[in-house]
Write an enzyme that holds these catalytic residues in place. Structure first.
Site, PDB file in Angstrom:
ATOM      1  N   CYS A  51      -1.197  -8.548  -6.969  1.00 21.56           N
ATOM      2  CA  CYS A  51      -0.237  -7.785  -6.751  1.00 21.56           C
ATOM      3  C   CYS A  51       0.698  -8.680  -5.344  1.00 21.56           C
ATOM      4  O   CYS A  51       1.825  -8.332  -5.053  1.00 21.56           O
ATOM      5  CB  CYS A  51      -0.308  -6.420  -6.359  1.00 21.56           C
ATOM      6  N   HIS A  80       5.368  -2.821  -2.781  1.00 22.73           N
ATOM      7  CA  HIS A  80       4.797  -3.198  -3.928  1.00 22.73           C
ATOM      8  C   HIS A  80       4.707  -1.763  -4.697  1.00 22.73           C
ATOM      9  O   HIS A  80       4.207  -0.635  -4.178  1.00 22.73           O
ATOM     10  CB  HIS A  80       3.040  -3.566  -3.991  1.00 22.73           C
ATOM     11  N   ASN A  89       3.380  -0.670 -12.749  1.00 21.22           N
ATOM     12  CA  ASN A  89       2.821  -1.649 -11.703  1.00 21.22           C
ATOM     13  C   ASN A  89       2.791  -2.964 -12.606  1.00 21.22           C
ATOM     14  O   ASN A  89       2.208  -2.976 -13.226  1.00 21.22           O
ATOM     15  CB  ASN A  89       1.249  -1.297 -11.067  1.00 21.22           C
TER      16      ASN A  89
END
Ligand code: ACO
Length: 332
Positions: A113, A254, A284
């Site tokens: 990520c 994020h 995500n």
């Protein structure tokens, strides 16, 4: 020479996987997913629609919005943990070919990520050293290809998508990056991993039987560490650069879990309108999450030329990174 954030583009697959769809696949509920994560739906790439295809679409937009010709891009960096091929060639090479970029350095980075902000730090270094003028950086993921849709603890979280940006050289300090911090701690590598394929677990019947090719996560431990690390990271970058959180119009964390975003935003005393939240509609998307979020606020007219962005991310590795920079592209 300074580096500036010149343009943004993103691509979102059209297929929606809703919480209601997941209720039919695993023992979960819309209520549980919304309450624990803030996610309502996520996008899933079609069969045959690969990471490089999504990345190419996002990149075309970013290059066009920078007002550049393809021939002016002199470096391509793709952040992904779901590459078209796990060993070679690099997805960045495939994207370059699909875009028609010839004879230009191209490589992938694997920072989960944190990949897009890691790529920002690489682009910044190449541009500031004078080695490159227009770097295409991409965060692209087809997480649906490594998610086990019988595992309710992970399959509710992830989605597919791509985002890209052009980082260009400038002599105008006003539009330059202010700072980028990036770090890692491999002692937590088992918090988030895909055990295969790799040299530890090359492809074998065992890999298939035990599902070692799927993402595994220690969710709760990762959650706690994420809140702690992200909060410290943003506080540090603001303090080092003597900037108050009040002066940040766009905090773009994020997009892993709304509860993590809220906890970090609250600890910085951020107002709701300062914090960008897209996790509800995309889930995500790992390395694609931050550029997809930047693209969202640019396309909606919320992000204007010259406005400050604070990026903050955390992911497998474990890795984390933050960046403080103005948006130096044209407003929509
Ligand atoms: N539906 C219903 N119940 C569930 C589900 C589900 N989908 N998933 C787990 N549960 C159950 C568990 O089995 C557990 O039940 P038990 O109490 O009977 O044992 C209970 O819910 C609580 O489980 P926890 O794991 O403690 O739930 P938590 O509140 O921590 O939420 C989550 C889990 C959403 C995964 C959260 O921990 C999280 O977001 N973690 C961080 C993820 C992250 O930030 N990753 C980093 C980036 S990703 C990357 O780099 C690729």
């Amino acid at each position: 020479m300074y580096a500036k954030f010149h343009s943004i583009g993103a691509y979102v697959p059209s297929k929606v996987l809703s919480n209601a769809d997941l209720e039919k696949m695993v023992d979960t509920s819309d209520e549980w997913i919304l309450k624990r994560t803030g996610i309502s739906e996520r996008r899933i790439a079609k069969d045959g629609e690969n990471t490089s295809d999504m990345a190419t679409k996002a990149s075309k937009l970013a290059i066009e919005r920078a007002g550049l010709d393809i021939s002016e891009i002199d470096l391509v960096v793709c952040a992904t943990v779901t590459p078209d091929y796990f060993n070679m060639p690099a997805t960045a090479c495939i994207i370059s070919d699909k875009l028609g970029i010839k004879n230009v350095q191209a490589f992938d980075i694997s920072s989960a990520c944190s990949g897009f902000v890691y790529a920002l730090s690489i682009a910044k270094a190449f541009v500031e050293s004078g080695m490159k003028k227009h770097v295409l950086i991409i965060g692209a993921e087809k997480f649906s290809s490594i998610v086990d849709y019988t595992d309710r603890t992970t399959c509710i979280l992830f989605g597919d998508g791509a985002g890209a940006a052009v980082i260009s050289a400038t002599q105008n300090k006003e539009e330059a990056f202010i700072d980028v911090h990036a770090s890692a701690d491999g002692s937590y590598s088992d918090f988030l991993m895909t055990p295969a394929p790799g040299t530890v677990n090359p492809v074998s019947q065992k890999v298939v039987d035990e599902g070692l090719n799927f993402v595994q996560m220690k969710g709760n431990e990762t959650f706690k560490l994420a809140v702690k690390t992200l909060t410290k990271d943003v506080k540090d970058i603001l303090a080092v650069n003597k900037i108050s959180s009040d002066d940040i119009p766009h905090f773009i964390p994020h997009q892993a879990n709304y509860r993590i975003i809220k906890a970090v935003g609250d600890s910085l005393k951020m107002k709701e309108e300062q914090v960008v939240v897209t996790v509800g509609k995309y889930g995500n998307t790992s390395a694609a999450s931050i550029p997809m979020a930047i693209n969202d606020i640019w396309e909606s007219g919320r992000l204007k030329k010259g406005e400050l962005m604070l990026l903050d991310t955390f992911g497998g590795g474990l890795t984390w990174a933050s960046a403080l920079l103005p948006f130096a592209g044209e407003s929509k």
